[in-house]
Design a protein around this motif. Structure first.
Motif, PDB file in Angstrom:
ATOM      1  N   UNK A   9      29.020  59.398   0.486  1.00 25.05           N
ATOM      2  CA  UNK A   9      28.576  60.624  -0.067  1.00 25.05           C
ATOM      3  C   UNK A   9      28.968  60.864  -1.379  1.00 25.05           C
ATOM      4  N   UNK A  10      30.092  60.474  -1.759  1.00 28.93           N
ATOM      5  CA  UNK A  10      30.412  60.504  -3.386  1.00 28.93           C
ATOM      6  C   UNK A  10      29.279  59.706  -4.290  1.00 28.93           C
ATOM      7  N   UNK A  11      29.129  58.288  -3.608  1.00 25.84           N
ATOM      8  CA  UNK A  11      28.383  57.539  -4.415  1.00 25.84           C
ATOM      9  C   UNK A  11      26.882  57.980  -4.502  1.00 25.84           C
ATOM     10  N   UNK A  12      26.436  58.677  -3.708  1.00 19.47           N
ATOM     11  CA  UNK A  12      25.209  59.716  -3.594  1.00 19.47           C
ATOM     12  C   UNK A  12      25.365  60.714  -4.599  1.00 19.47           C
ATOM     13  N   UNK A  13      26.227  61.322  -4.639  1.00 17.14           N
ATOM     14  CA  UNK A  13      26.695  62.615  -5.720  1.00 17.14           C
ATOM     15  C   UNK A  13      26.549  61.945  -7.216  1.00 17.14           C
ATOM     16  N   UNK A  14      27.099  60.739  -7.194  1.00 20.27           N
ATOM     17  CA  UNK A  14      27.513  60.470  -8.634  1.00 20.27           C
ATOM     18  C   UNK A  14      26.241  59.346  -8.938  1.00 20.27           C
ATOM     19  N   UNK A  15      25.501  58.873  -8.069  1.00 19.78           N
ATOM     20  CA  UNK A  15      24.287  58.013  -8.383  1.00 19.78           C
ATOM     21  C   UNK A  15      24.874  56.658  -8.292  1.00 19.78           C
ATOM     22  N   UNK A  16      25.969  56.389  -7.689  1.00 20.25           N
ATOM     23  CA  UNK A  16      26.595  55.006  -7.627  1.00 20.25           C
ATOM     24  C   UNK A  16      26.123  54.097  -6.797  1.00 20.25           C
ATOM     25  N   UNK A  17      25.801  52.938  -7.136  1.00 19.46           N
ATOM     26  CA  UNK A  17      25.179  51.991  -6.095  1.00 19.46           C
ATOM     27  C   UNK A  17      26.238  51.392  -5.052  1.00 19.46           C
ATOM     28  N   UNK A  18      25.967  51.151  -3.807  1.00 16.89           N
ATOM     29  CA  UNK A  18      26.778  51.022  -2.713  1.00 16.89           C
ATOM     30  C   UNK A  18      27.843  49.924  -3.196  1.00 16.89           C
ATOM     31  N   UNK A  19      27.382  48.752  -3.899  1.00 14.25           N
ATOM     32  CA  UNK A  19      28.518  47.873  -4.293  1.00 14.25           C
ATOM     33  C   UNK A  19      29.652  48.251  -4.801  1.00 14.25           C
ATOM     34  N   UNK A  20      29.385  49.616  -5.507  1.00 15.16           N
ATOM     35  CA  UNK A  20      30.696  49.910  -6.265  1.00 15.16           C
ATOM     36  C   UNK A  20      31.356  51.091  -5.722  1.00 15.16           C
ATOM     37  N   UNK A  21      31.125  51.421  -4.431  1.00 14.96           N
ATOM     38  CA  UNK A  21      31.820  52.314  -3.704  1.00 14.96           C
ATOM     39  C   UNK A  21      33.264  52.142  -3.504  1.00 14.96           C
ATOM     40  N   UNK A  78      35.248  50.564  -5.915  1.00 14.05           N
ATOM     41  CA  UNK A  78      35.927  50.982  -6.990  1.00 14.05           C
ATOM     42  C   UNK A  78      36.264  52.575  -7.018  1.00 14.05           C
ATOM     43  N   UNK A  79      35.313  53.266  -6.545  1.00  8.51           N
ATOM     44  CA  UNK A  79      35.941  54.704  -6.324  1.00  8.51           C
ATOM     45  C   UNK A  79      37.177  54.891  -5.375  1.00  8.51           C
ATOM     46  N   UNK A 120      41.534  53.913 -17.284  1.00  6.69           N
ATOM     47  CA  UNK A 120      41.028  53.176 -18.209  1.00  6.69           C
ATOM     48  C   UNK A 120      39.563  52.715 -17.594  1.00  6.69           C
ATOM     49  N   UNK A 121      39.686  51.935 -16.609  1.00 14.91           N
ATOM     50  CA  UNK A 121      38.662  51.532 -15.624  1.00 14.91           C
ATOM     51  C   UNK A 121      37.498  52.390 -15.371  1.00 14.91           C
ATOM     52  N   UNK A 122      38.016  53.647 -14.780  1.00 17.04           N
ATOM     53  CA  UNK A 122      37.001  54.874 -14.298  1.00 17.04           C
ATOM     54  C   UNK A 122      36.392  55.653 -15.599  1.00 17.04           C
ATOM     55  N   UNK A 123      37.117  55.685 -16.677  1.00 21.25           N
ATOM     56  CA  UNK A 123      36.453  56.334 -17.796  1.00 21.25           C
ATOM     57  C   UNK A 123      35.384  55.324 -18.421  1.00 21.25           C
ATOM     58  N   UNK A 165      35.703  62.398  -8.268  1.00 21.95           N
ATOM     59  CA  UNK A 165      35.980  61.059  -7.889  1.00 21.95           C
ATOM     60  C   UNK A 165      37.316  61.442  -6.651  1.00 21.95           C
ATOM     61  N   UNK A 166      38.600  62.290  -7.404  1.00 27.68           N
ATOM     62  CA  UNK A 166      39.565  62.657  -6.531  1.00 27.68           C
ATOM     63  C   UNK A 166      39.382  63.525  -5.482  1.00 27.68           C
TER      64      UNK A 166
END
Length: 412
Positions: A156-168, A170-171, A197-200, A245-246
């Protein structure tokens, strides 16, 4: 002003190694509802000035609704004091901003969490729940956290943030490293700092993409929203990305895990829920009260004041223990009894006042969709071992929960 120290160190993560110490909090509510707690040095912690532990429902509501006296900004909302450089960065996060600036930022962010926007996510939330539950193997022994509870909010968070499935993933990794600062299994301080650092860096790139090519997801709405011709600054956006994210991950993950664990500890209530699936929404509210995902947040007194009959000096830390408030005998009859028919359940699991959680409706939607499908398909599932808990004074978190699924409903 005289200050008497009380009991165990409620700021030490080991105090919560077996879960929230409800017996200690019950004693505090009876004898010293606003209690001074020392912060002695311990491994990896140089010690602190101490804080006031606020444990009664009424007092926590009072503090939460008076940001002029009890500031989220002055020392931020982490229990332990931060280095000046880190504090300045944290103070850009909406969670750590007081009115009137908080109202301006919230008005921008709330555009992404209107009832219409949240309801628009229903189809995808329901589809994610169906995919997760249908992908479970009947009769299997699983780690509920890895295969169910963590997976749902990540999708759901990937949908909210427009993140591609491959990056889930990372979150998930960033969340564990940021929340798990006191848990050595997540790498300690170096892993904590590198996660930021990575997340920002990732958030900055997502912002650039969404401003160049706006889409229909929540993050695109936030980065392009304006109030009086102003957008959120780069620093504010990074901190809000962190908050999403948190909060969008940890709270829902631990609500889902806490629901299965708590129902497993109260089998008669589980049977009652299976017999009456329409009671799931009220059961979720009772889980939020009984197994509150967030242990505490901090405020800082902006002037000398009195709370619950206790004098508090300007600059002192005031820490709100939500799990204690949600077991307050003055508000909840027989508070240590888990009862899915309890109504109304006016818990404080999502806070109250200025910083009431914007994402509460989405978290509830996820829990209803996932748990409804899980319990319908696996009516004989059971918890088979002790939960492996987060080492944390902030999140009432579970890292692993072994569960036997039993047969699928049609095989029963």
């Amino acid at each position: 002003m005289t200050t008497q120290t009380w009991g165990p160190d409620l700021g030490h993560p080991d105090t919560y190694r077996d879960g929230v110490p409800h017996g200690l909090f019950a004693e505090l509510r009876r004898t010293r509802p606003v209690a001074w707690i020392e912060e002695p040095p311990s491994e990896g912690f140089a010690g602190g000035p101490g804080f006031w532990a606020v444990t009664r429902y009424e007092d926590i509501v009072t503090v939460s609704r008076d940001p002029a006296v009890f500031s989220s900004h002055q020392g931020a909302t982490f229990l332990r004091d931060q280095r000046p450089k880190d504090l300045a960065a944290l103070q850009q996060m909406m969670l750590n901003i007081d009115p009137p600036e908080h109202g301006k930022m919230r008005s921008i962010v709330s555009k992404a969490f209107t009832p219409r926007m949240v309801q628009g996510l229903f189809a995808s939330v329901d589809a994610h729940a169906e995919a997760i539950v249908s992908g479970l193997e009947p009769g299997a022994e699983i780690d509920l956290v890895e295969q169910v509870s963590a997976e749902m909010p990540l999708r759901v968070l990937a949908d909210v943030l427009g993140v591609i499935p491959a990056d889930r993933g990372l979150l998930y990794d960033w969340t564990n490293r940021m929340v798990g600062l006191d848990d050595p299994s997540y790498g300690g301080l170096p892993a904590f700092l590198s996660a930021f650092t990575e997340m920002f860096g990732y958030a900055a790139e997502q912002t650039r993409i969404k401003r160049a090519h706006p889409t229909g997801d929540v993050w695109s709405t936030i980065v392009n929203a304006e109030v009086d011709g102003e957008r959120l600054s780069a620093g504010e956006l990074m901190r809000f990305f962190q908050l999403l994210v948190i909060a969008g991950n940890e709270t829902t993950r631990n609500l889902l895990t806490g629901a299965v664990l708590t129902l497993g500890e109260h089998p008669h209530q589980w049977d009652a829920l299976l017999a009456n699936p329409e009671s799931l929404p009220s059961a979720i509210e009772e889980v939020l009260r009984f197994h509150s995902p967030v242990i505490q947040f901090r405020r800082t007194a902006t002037r000398d004041t009195v709370l619950g009959g206790q004098e508090i000096a300007e600059g002192q830390k005031v820490v709100l223990f939500y799990g204690s408030a949600n077991r307050d005998e003055a508000v909840f009859p027989d508070p240590d009894r888990f009862d899915i028919t309890r109504n109304p359940v006016n818990h404080l699991a999502f806070g109250v006042g200025t910083h009431f959680c914007l994402g509460n409706s989405l978290a509830r939607m996820e829990a209803r969709a996932l748990l409804g499908r899980l319990f319908a398909r696996f009516q004989h599932m059971r918890v088979t071992g002790e939960p492996e808990r987060f080492r944390s004074n902030f999140i009432n978190g579970i890292r692993r929960l072994p569960v036997h699924l039993g047969p699928a409903a049609q095989e029963s």
